[in-house]
Design an enzyme around this catalytic site. Structure first.
Site, PDB file in Angstrom:
ATOM      1  N   ARG A 145      12.352  76.483  48.430  1.00 29.80           N
ATOM      2  CA  ARG A 145      13.105  75.304  48.218  1.00 29.80           C
ATOM      3  C   ARG A 145      14.461  75.203  49.357  1.00 29.80           C
ATOM      4  O   ARG A 145      15.043  73.846  49.492  1.00 29.80           O
ATOM      5  CB  ARG A 145      14.824  75.704  47.086  1.00 29.80           C
ATOM      6  CG  ARG A 145      14.199  75.232  46.029  1.00 29.80           C
ATOM      7  CD  ARG A 145      15.833  75.272  44.778  1.00 29.80           C
ATOM      8  NE  ARG A 145      16.706  74.209  44.899  1.00 29.80           N
ATOM      9  CZ  ARG A 145      17.997  74.465  44.121  1.00 29.80           C
ATOM     10  NH1 ARG A 145      17.673  75.350  43.875  1.00 29.80           N
ATOM     11  NH2 ARG A 145      18.463  73.555  44.850  1.00 29.80           N
ATOM     12  N   LEU A 170      13.369  70.709  44.546  1.00 28.61           N
ATOM     13  CA  LEU A 170      12.554  70.596  43.270  1.00 28.61           C
ATOM     14  C   LEU A 170      11.282  70.489  42.564  1.00 28.61           C
ATOM     15  O   LEU A 170      11.222  70.958  41.953  1.00 28.61           O
ATOM     16  CB  LEU A 170      13.448  71.042  42.245  1.00 28.61           C
ATOM     17  CG  LEU A 170      14.336  72.307  42.870  1.00 28.61           C
ATOM     18  CD1 LEU A 170      15.779  72.228  41.523  1.00 28.61           C
ATOM     19  CD2 LEU A 170      13.460  74.111  42.064  1.00 28.61           C
ATOM     20  N   PHE A 226      20.273  65.284  43.849  1.00 25.56           N
ATOM     21  CA  PHE A 226      19.478  65.602  45.654  1.00 25.56           C
ATOM     22  C   PHE A 226      18.974  66.431  45.334  1.00 25.56           C
ATOM     23  O   PHE A 226      17.558  67.494  46.201  1.00 25.56           O
ATOM     24  CB  PHE A 226      20.268  65.954  46.774  1.00 25.56           C
ATOM     25  CG  PHE A 226      20.919  67.349  47.324  1.00 25.56           C
ATOM     26  CD1 PHE A 226      19.861  67.623  48.020  1.00 25.56           C
ATOM     27  CD2 PHE A 226      21.643  68.083  46.135  1.00 25.56           C
ATOM     28  CE1 PHE A 226      20.326  69.160  48.961  1.00 25.56           C
ATOM     29  CE2 PHE A 226      21.384  69.123  46.588  1.00 25.56           C
ATOM     30  CZ  PHE A 226      20.739  69.691  47.603  1.00 25.56           C
ATOM     31  N   LYS A 227      18.739  67.614  43.996  1.00 24.89           N
ATOM     32  CA  LYS A 227      18.089  69.038  44.283  1.00 24.89           C
ATOM     33  C   LYS A 227      16.818  68.847  43.664  1.00 24.89           C
ATOM     34  O   LYS A 227      15.771  69.519  43.729  1.00 24.89           O
ATOM     35  CB  LYS A 227      18.459  69.527  42.280  1.00 24.89           C
ATOM     36  CG  LYS A 227      20.529  69.740  42.109  1.00 24.89           C
ATOM     37  CD  LYS A 227      20.000  71.374  43.643  1.00 24.89           C
ATOM     38  CE  LYS A 227      21.811  72.021  43.391  1.00 24.89           C
ATOM     39  NZ  LYS A 227      22.825  71.012  43.752  1.00 24.89           N
ATOM     40  N   ASP A 228      16.391  67.329  43.415  1.00 18.14           N
ATOM     41  CA  ASP A 228      14.815  66.579  43.384  1.00 18.14           C
ATOM     42  C   ASP A 228      14.059  66.879  44.549  1.00 18.14           C
ATOM     43  O   ASP A 228      12.755  67.809  44.469  1.00 18.14           O
ATOM     44  CB  ASP A 228      15.221  65.269  42.374  1.00 18.14           C
ATOM     45  CG  ASP A 228      15.541  65.286  41.389  1.00 18.14           C
ATOM     46  OD1 ASP A 228      15.014  66.092  40.359  1.00 18.14           O
ATOM     47  OD2 ASP A 228      15.714  64.053  41.086  1.00 18.14           O
TER      48      ASP A 228
END
Ligand SMILES: *Cc1c(COP(=O)(O)O)cnc(C)c1O
Length: 496
Positions: free
Chosen positions: A234, A117, A112-114
């Site tokens: 972010r 990011l 999920f960081k995508d």
């Protein structure tokens, strides 16, 4: 619209500047001076849009100093068809009536960081041109696994920015290591640290605190910045999928516009769930936000008692991205619910001095207007993976399992049957070993890549391309260094 610091409301800084800076100089985090408000007309316009169009509309409310062309370009560079394996970007999957999974792992690293990011580097790059900053940016990242690869992929070949990722040589999974050491791009460096994650993290913190070194880099044309979730750039992209999931529910006639929806969020640094809080404050009809934790249940205790206490045993769990004892973004929530800047500064100073603080009952009551919390142990996590598979023929990863089970506990304890969206934060393929174990599937002697194929026999979703091709991608980074030599490596890479 300007931004201010959680610890000093007299600051007024532009969006572009806070995205470049990351952290306020007084040690606080940047927050919007005022949370923009939406109305029904705004929501109606979102309904018809694609994920990208929804993102543009929401971002425009916050990025007052970016033109609409700039925002459009940032969004379309971030959420492209060659990076995300579905046009929906963040699809909502129905498990049962009133129960939905928001799949946030369709991006280039299957985490999920995508979601954030992919967009942060675009926003930062635009900010550099807008503020006419002469120096380039050097992003330093210490990673325990997921953030490093997602950051590398996001910043890869972005103009005027270089990125250096440090990971513990023996502290990441084989897949995670392989994801990083095969990273392409002219502006990226990946280095293994002879030590654990704390060594990598404290090494990076030491560099950020070394004024002499920072001055030296500045003169050579580089300013340091960070890509972790304290950067507003972010957090902001994450508010979008709360809106998007809501719109999808309306479009599928699961709810009527204006109905409330609850969200359960597997939580570590409190970034993801905080984005949901902002969505609610903006006017999205959010009922409750359920903060799900694993055995590192510092947040569950905090929401129950009002005391935040990090002095406790640290557990390594099957949901490692939630193995966190200091949830940095909680400071932003408390800034919104506290009575004064001074009060907040006292709590944060107590946290760094003795590892704990207590908020007064009045503040706790304000938190309870929106938040509930529950934690889930390792046995329950594994059992949940198995149960969800049996009931719905749907495979979830351990982080998502923690959230799903916390949602069940919340419903059982409260009888609240408001439609529930569970945020699914990682592809099960990324945690294949623990997922297969939970499903009682024996995989004797199989390597990580064979496990991907094995899991595919049970999972109707295909193995993500980015993971499947790791086996044949060539290794481009084989550097390692001791924790004492990290600054030297930074200089070498930057040729500073
Ligand atoms: C980072 C992460 C989380 C926690 O998100 P926070 O914003 O830190 O609360 C949960 N699940 C996965 C898979 C993650 O990578």
């Amino acid at each position: 619209m300007k931004y201010t610091s959680t610890r000093d409301k007299d600051k007024h800084v532009s969006a572009a500047q806070i995205i470049i800076d990351g952290l306020a100089k007084d040690g606080g985090l940047f927050i919007p001076e005022k949370i923009p408000q939406i109305n029904e007309k705004f929501l109606k316009e979102l309904l018809a849009g694609s994920y990208q169009q929804r993102a543009e509309k929401i971002l425009s409310l916050y990025l007052a100093d970016y033109t609409s062309e700039e925002i459009k370009a940032c969004v379309s560079n971030a959420y492209t068809a060659d990076k995300f394996d579905t046009d929906a970007v963040a699809p909502l999957v129905k498990l049962a009536d009133g129960e939905y999974m928001l799949e946030l792992w369709h991006g280039p690293t299957s985490a999920f960081k995508d979601m954030a990011l992919q967009l942060l580097p675009q926003l930062m790059s635009a900010a550099l041109s807008k503020t006419q900053q002469k120096n380039d940016i050097a992003i330093l990242v210490a990673t325990s696994g997921d953030t490093g690869k997602a950051a590398l992929e996001g910043f890869c070949d972005v103009a005027k920015i270089k990125i250096i990722v440090f990971y513990p040589a023996h502290g990441v999974s084989k897949i995670q290591q392989r994801q990083m050491i095969t990273q392409k791009g002219k502006n990226v460096e990946v280095i293994a640290i002879e030590g654990n994650f704390d060594d990598a993290q404290s090494g990076v913190k030491k560099i950020f605190g070394d004024k002499k070194f920072i001055d030296k880099l500045h003169k050579k044309g580089y300013d340091l910045s960070s890509a972790n979730s304290i950067n507003w750039g972010r957090l902001l992209p994450q508010t979008v999928y709360y809106f998007s999931a809501y719109c999808d529910l309306v479009n599928n006639a699961a709810i009527t516009l204006g109905d409330k929806v609850n969200y359960t969020v597997p939580t570590g640094n409190f970034g993801d769930i905080l984005a949901g809080y902002y969505a609610k404050k903006m006017g999205l009809p959010v009922g409750r936000l359920i903060c799900a934790s694993n055995a590192n249940n510092v947040l569950t205790d905090f929401f129950k008692t009002g005391t935040y206490d990090k002095n406790r045993e640290f557990f390594k769990t099957s949901s490692p991205s939630m193995d966190i004892l200091i949830s940095s973004n909680l400071e932003r929530l408390l800034a919104d619910c506290s009575n004064s800047d001074e009060e907040l500064s006292q709590w944060m100073n107590a946290l760094s001095a003795k590892g704990s603080y207590t908020v007064p009952n009045k503040v706790l009551e304000r938190l309870h207007e929106t938040f509930s919390a529950a934690w889930v142990n390792e046995a329950e996590t594994a059992q949940t993976i198995k149960d969800v598979y049996k009931s719905y023929n749907y495979v979830i990863d351990p982080h998502t399992a923690v959230a799903y089970h916390a949602a069940q506990k919340y419903k059982k304890n409260t009888g609240d049957n408001t439609p529930m969206v569970v945020l699914s934060t990682a592809s099960p393929y990324k945690f294949n070993e623990n997922v297969l174990k939970a499903l009682d599937i024996k995989a004797k002697g199989a390597d990580e890549f064979a496990l991907l194929d094995l899991l595919h026999q049970y999972n109707k979703n295909p193995v993500p391309q980015n993971l499947a091709k790791l086996k044949t991608d060539s290794v481009l980074h084989d550097k390692s260094c001791s924790k004492e030599n990290m600054a030297e490596e930074v200089e070498k890479f930057l040729k500073a």
